[in-house]
Write a protein that holds these residues in place. Structure first.
Motif, PDB file in Angstrom:
ATOM      1  N   ILE A 293       0.835  -1.212   0.000  1.00 22.35           N
ATOM      2  CA  ILE A 293       0.000   0.000   0.000  1.00 22.35           C
ATOM      3  C   ILE A 293       0.864   1.254   0.000  1.00 22.35           C
ATOM      4  N   TYR A 294       1.867   1.297   0.880  1.00 22.27           N
ATOM      5  CA  TYR A 294       2.713   2.484   0.957  1.00 22.27           C
ATOM      6  C   TYR A 294       3.603   2.620  -0.274  1.00 22.27           C
ATOM      7  N   GLY A 295       4.061   1.479  -0.797  1.00 12.85           N
ATOM      8  CA  GLY A 295       4.894   1.517  -1.998  1.00 12.85           C
ATOM      9  C   GLY A 295       4.139   2.031  -3.211  1.00 12.85           C
ATOM     10  N   VAL A 296       2.856   1.685  -3.300  1.00 16.45           N
ATOM     11  CA  VAL A 296       2.043   2.121  -4.436  1.00 16.45           C
ATOM     12  C   VAL A 296       1.635   3.577  -4.284  1.00 16.45           C
ATOM     13  N   LYS A 297       1.241   3.979  -3.071  1.00 19.22           N
ATOM     14  CA  LYS A 297       0.649   5.300  -2.867  1.00 19.22           C
ATOM     15  C   LYS A 297       1.657   6.424  -2.653  1.00 19.22           C
ATOM     16  N   ILE A 298       2.828   6.121  -2.091  1.00 20.32           N
ATOM     17  CA  ILE A 298       3.801   7.182  -1.782  1.00 20.32           C
ATOM     18  C   ILE A 298       4.923   7.138  -2.816  1.00 20.32           C
ATOM     19  N   LYS A 299       4.921   8.101  -3.719  1.00 18.80           N
ATOM     20  CA  LYS A 299       5.844   8.096  -4.857  1.00 18.80           C
ATOM     21  C   LYS A 299       7.300   8.139  -4.419  1.00 18.80           C
TER      22      LYS A 299
END
Length: 312
Positions: A293-299
């Motif tokens: 989730i964090y890898g996808v959402k936080i560029k």
């Protein structure tokens, strides 16, 4: 069978039987469990490695993300190695002290994880609602203090669980129909009055989760109001992405927590082997989903992960 009876008669040992009714399928069940465990470990270790290596990521938000990754690793590791030993080698015995220690750590880490999620919501609240004072309010030192406070809270709240159970008689029944020493599963095999144990665990579970959810809900209600007032499309999308990531992680963690807590206490109509499989997945699914989730959402984090994974 003789060895099993001998172990059972030893009053210093509990027997974790794994998944009742599916003993013949333990080897097959261990395959997806071990794969999920390794994926979760790999994802969270990658987050810790990337944040540790990149100086530009040494910020409060990423330090909190590292705390979340550490709790994900710790909570799954407190459960899965013993479960896999049962599945692979039929090592079902666990000392009473070892059982109580496992119980304390897995529940303590779960409470610690809830506190980290609250701190992450507070971090986003300051970043979006009071951005000019963000650097002065949330320093790395204060994030470390928040983590310490969360750890102390978790230890103080969960320490009574094994202490209360240590005073309970267990008579001749030392068979725990589970893959790990969950508090209610151990309470159920006691032959004494467990009213205090059950009441304390239930009250703590709902007070902690209720308080934490209230703080999170309040933070995000203020965050949503602030986000809706942002005029810049780029700033709006960035704020929305980071908030969406946090909300997804919180919804996953708290939903699974409530489901697990309620089924342990009130799920009499749920088949035992289904309940135990779901209880194990509770410790396997969030550690996999959170880094994704964090890898996808936080560029910024995604770019750094790609930098290291794609390096020749």
């Amino acid at each position: 069978m003789a060895d099993f009876n001998l172990t059972l008669s030893d009053l210093s040992t509990f027997i974790l039987i794994g998944i009742p009714g599916l003993e013949a399928a333990h080897i097959w069940i261990s395959i997806p469990f071990s794969i999920l465990y390794l994926i979760g470990l790999l994802g969270n270790v990658m987050v810790l490695f990337v944040v540790g290596k990149e100086q530009t990521l040494h910020k409060p938000m990423y330090l909190l993300l590292c705390m979340l990754a550490l709790t994900d690793i710790a909570v799954s590791t407190s459960v899965m190695p013993k479960s896999l030993c049962i599945f692979w080698f039929d090592f079902k015995g666990i000392t009473v002290g070892g059982c109580f220690t496992q119980m304390f750590f897995l529940h303590m880490i779960s409470v610690m994880q809830s506190g980290v999620l609250v701190a992450m919501a507070f971090d986003r609240y300051i970043a979006i609602c009071n951005p000019l004072r963000y650097a002065t309010i949330l320093t790395n030192a204060r994030i470390a203090k928040l983590g310490l406070v969360g750890l102390i809270r978790a230890v103080l709240l969960m320490l009574p669980l094994p202490l209360l159970l240590s005073r309970q008689p267990f008579c001749g029944n030392h068979i725990i129909p589970h893959t790990y020493c969950e508090h209610i599963a151990v309470v159920k095999i006691s032959c004494g009055d467990t009213t205090v144990n059950r009441t304390y665990s239930l009250v703590v579970a709902f007070v902690v989760s209720g308080l934490d959810l209230t703080v999170v809900a309040l933070s995000y209600s203020l965050i949503i109001k602030a986000v809706l007032r942002i005029s810049s499309k780029k700033a709006y999308e960035k704020a929305l992405n980071t908030c969406t990531a946090h909300l997804c992680v919180m919804l996953t963690s708290f939903t699974l927590f409530f489901f697990s807590a309620l089924t342990h206490r009130f799920g009499q109509h749920i088949t035992l082997h289904v309940h135990i499989i779901l209880a194990n997945l509770f410790f396997l699914i969030p550690p996999i989903l959170n880094p994704i989730i964090y890898g996808v959402k936080i560029k910024e984090l995604r770019d750094k992960v790609v930098k290291y994974t794609c390096r020749r």
